[in-house]
Design an enzyme around this catalytic site. Structure first.
Site, PDB file in Angstrom:
ATOM      1  CG  ASP A 292      -9.290   1.394  -8.728  1.00 53.10           C
ATOM      2  OD1 ASP A 292      -8.760   1.148  -7.627  1.00 53.10           O
ATOM      3  OD2 ASP A 292      -9.488   0.510  -9.583  1.00 53.10           O
ATOM      4  CD  GLU A 293      -8.606   0.446  -2.779  1.00 50.19           C
ATOM      5  OE1 GLU A 293      -8.447  -0.776  -2.893  1.00 50.19           O
ATOM      6  OE2 GLU A 293      -8.064   1.120  -1.874  1.00 50.19           O
TER       7      GLU A 293
END
Length: 690
Positions: A292-293
């Site tokens: 989720d980066e």
């Protein structure tokens, strides 16, 4: 007559014979001349060049003999190839093996035979060079040697013939291929162009896949770093060129995957990627780094304020709900910013510092959430039912941080602390200190809480709150568990609380059997030891076996221990944690909820886990006199504990007024620095007599 044995060696020899492609070929002048020369040198009427096939002897060249082939089992040469040297039979009629041979007793009436095997360079005997006579005789050593040398010439000629044959085959193949390619040149050219086009397309696809994220289609880390490196170099050449890197980490994304599934999580990531992309200029770049980066390169900006404006715009838009699988999902993001003004030399360094700043932003977000909880506590209104209903919220909690020299210093300090913690684990620098828990009305010592301390070589004794979070993150706490459990058990034994009601022990006895001299008169007969358990420890499969082994080793009853767990673990759905808690209870260990009331909790879970005690969060005692509602809250918690047969411990007692308040509210147990600080084990008696 028996057939020729098909041994492995014979199969290899026959295969080699076929490789020379000499069987059933036309007469060859060279071989004829060699046969004739052999007969002449040996002064024989006949000379032959022969090859031993599967079931026959085939004659390649002959002089003075009318023989083209014979059955193999009749051939003298079949015996010759079984030897490495010349086979000489001076009188066949006198030879036990050949005297009844049809070639001896009948035409051509062979009486004398001399043959030398034709041995290839790799050691296979394929045939012979032999001479015949029709009357008995002998050969001189010179003649035998000449026959041997001539056989070598035959083998050399065989090698030349094979190479010529192979060369001819190659030439024929090449000529055929040239013809075929010439005839299909136009077709081949067309196909080549199609293949070339397909390869170029495939190469372009491979290049794209190597540099892009397959889920979102965004550039990946490699692409991002390449592009960022260009901006870094441009800034080095032109100081007026400025850029910023944003490291974006989605907050609370894991619960989306865990509760709604990875398919929904993937869809949400795709929506997030598209939304961020729409917010950027064409000169900017957004990439997915993994999980989720995300990372954003803001290129050619006016300065810090422009970067901050972009960050706020991204955070605001990400907070707006996403429609995923007919659900409205909200997400927030913590963002770290690295600016070109710090004079970076490498792209990796920029991304690393933005990542560091992002983690600082996450920490700030958590602190803000906790602050909102405290504000709720300060404004609780009187409620008749369920007064302890503090709700955590992430609303507007997302943060951003700009990386600077102070963050860099803190990062370096953290790296030093991590290394020191690992060294402390190796060197055994961790110890338990013990803070008393008193029966408030009698001032009798009821329990002790083991608190982790670090005997730092330069700083001395360091409290756990200065290092415990980092120790958790780098797995030091879990690795320390065996030592701390053993240390706690040893200490209870040392204080005389051993073997009481130990299950399965023949030495069981109670504390009442001890004399006053053997234990302090201020210690309660059911003294308990509190130990804190973290989430990482509860996830370890070794935790329960460690406790079981320690209790058996020191002959202690599990009821002497109160294992303190954070209130947040009451609502966990992790099967490993739930199973370990159940197994610990089965060993007789008690459970205590630490920091009770600061967040979510479940009444049903208290009973499911058979919780024995609650230790209220110190903030309740600290703020007891700030508002009447806080006193009511303390009373409600204690009343709830009494009704549920759960002991409630008032913690954080720092003043006489707080102590008197808890006594007036009928609290039985209390703990705090005003009563006694955490001390080393050898100073516990001093704390008791205080």
């Amino acid at each position: 007559m028996s057939a020729v044995s098909w041994s492995t060696e014979e199969r290899l020899r026959l295969a080699k014979l076929q490789d020379y492609c000499i069987l059933d070929t036309l007469p060859d002048t060279t071989y004829n001349e060699l046969a004739e020369l052999a007969a002449h040198v040996c002064q024989m009427p006949a000379g032959l060049v022969t090859f031993v096939d599967t079931n026959r002897l085939w004659v390649k060249a002959r002089v003075g003999a009318d023989i083209s082939e014979t059955p193999r089992y009749l051939a003298f040469c079949d015996q010759t190839i079984r030897h490495v040297d010349t086979l000489v039979i001076e009188d066949a009629q006198q030879h036990p093996e050949f005297r009844n041979n049809p070639l001896v007793v009948g035409p051509p009436y062979v009486r004398f035979y001399a043959g030398h095997p034709l041995i290839t360079p790799d050691g296979y005997a394929l045939g012979t060079l032999c001479v015949l006579d029709y009357q008995p005789r002998r050969m001189s050593p010179q003649q035998i040697n000449a026959l041997r040398m001539l056989s070598h010439q035959v083998v050399a000629q065989m090698e030349l013939s094979r190479q010529a044959h192979q060369l001819q085959q190659v030439n024929n193949s090449l000529e055929q291929r040239v013809i075929e390619r010439t005839n299909s040149l136009s077709t081949s050219l067309h196909r080549l162009l199609k293949v070339q086009s397909a390869l170029l397309k495939r190469e372009a696809t491979s290049r794209h896949n190597a540099l892009h994220d397959p889920l979102t289609g965004l550039p990946n880390r490699s692409y991002f770093l390449q592009r960022l490196e260009q901006s870094v170099q441009l800034t080095q050449r032109n100081s007026n060129h400025q850029y910023a890197v944003l490291f974006i980490d989605l907050d609370s994304f894991k619960p989306v995957n865990d509760t709604l599934g990875h398919e929904v999580g993937d869809q949400l990531l795709t929506h997030v990627a598209n939304r961020i992309k729409r917010l950027l200029r064409k000169s900017d770049l957004v990439a997915r780094l993994g999980g989720d980066e995300f990372a954003v390169l803001l290129d050619d900006i006016a300065g810090k304020n422009e970067a901050i404006t972009a960050v706020r715009r991204i955070q605001w838009h990400l907070e707006q709900p996403f429609t995923v699988a007919n659900r409205q999902l909200s997400i927030s993001a913590s963002i770290g910013i690295a600016l070109s003004q710090l004079g970076y030399q490498q792209a990796e360094s920029v991304l690393r510092d933005a990542d560091t700043a992002m983690y600082q932003a996450k920490r700030l977000a958590k602190e803000r959430s906790q602050m909102e909880i405290n504000l709720q506590l300060n404004h609780l209104e009187e409620q008749a039912s369920s007064p302890i209903v503090v709700q955590e919220t992430n609303h507007n909690a997302q943060q951003f941080v700009v990386f600077d020299s102070h963050i860099k210093s803190r990062t370096q300090a953290r790296l030093i602390l991590e290394d020191d913690l690992r060294q402390a684990l190796i060197r055994g620098q961790f110890r338990l200190h013990y803070q008393p828990i008193f029966e408030l009305k009698t001032q009798q010592l009821a329990a002790l809480e083991g608190l982790l301390r670090w005997n730092h070589p330069r700083k001395g004794w360091v409290c756990a709150n200065e290092f415990i979070h980092i120790a958790e993150q780098i797995d030091v706490v879990r690795q320390l568990s065996p030592s701390l459990i053993d240390q706690a058990c040893q200490q209870l034994v040392k204080w005389g609380v051993s073997a009481d009601s130990y299950a399965g022990s023949d030495r069981a006895y109670s504390l009442q059997n001890l004399t006053n001299k053997e234990r302090s008169p201020h210690i309660a007969s059911d003294l308990k030891l509190h130990l804190n358990l973290s989430a990482s420890q509860l996830r370890s499969p070794q935790l329960v076996p460690l406790w079981q082994s320690a209790l058996e080793k020191h002959q202690l009853n599990g009821s002497r221990f109160q294992l303190e767990i954070d209130e947040s673990l009451l609502l966990t759905e992790e099967t490993t944690i739930a199973a370990n808690l159940k197994a610990l209870k089965a060993l007789g260990l008690n459970l205590c909820i630490d920091g009770f009331g600061k967040g979510h909790f479940s009444f049903s879970r208290l009973h499911q886990l058979e919780v024995n005690s609650l230790k209220i969060d110190p903030v309740f005692v600290a703020q007891a006199f700030d508002h009447k509602d806080n006193v009511d809250l303390l009373k409600t918690i204690n009343d709830f504990g009494r009704s549920a047969n759960i002991t409630v411990i008032g913690s954080g007692i720092e003043t006489t007024q707080q102590l008197e308040l808890l006594i007036s509210l009928d609290y039985q147990l209390g703990q705090g620095n005003w009563l006694a600080n955490a001390l080393a084990s050898e100073h516990i008696d001093k704390a008791i007599s205080k």
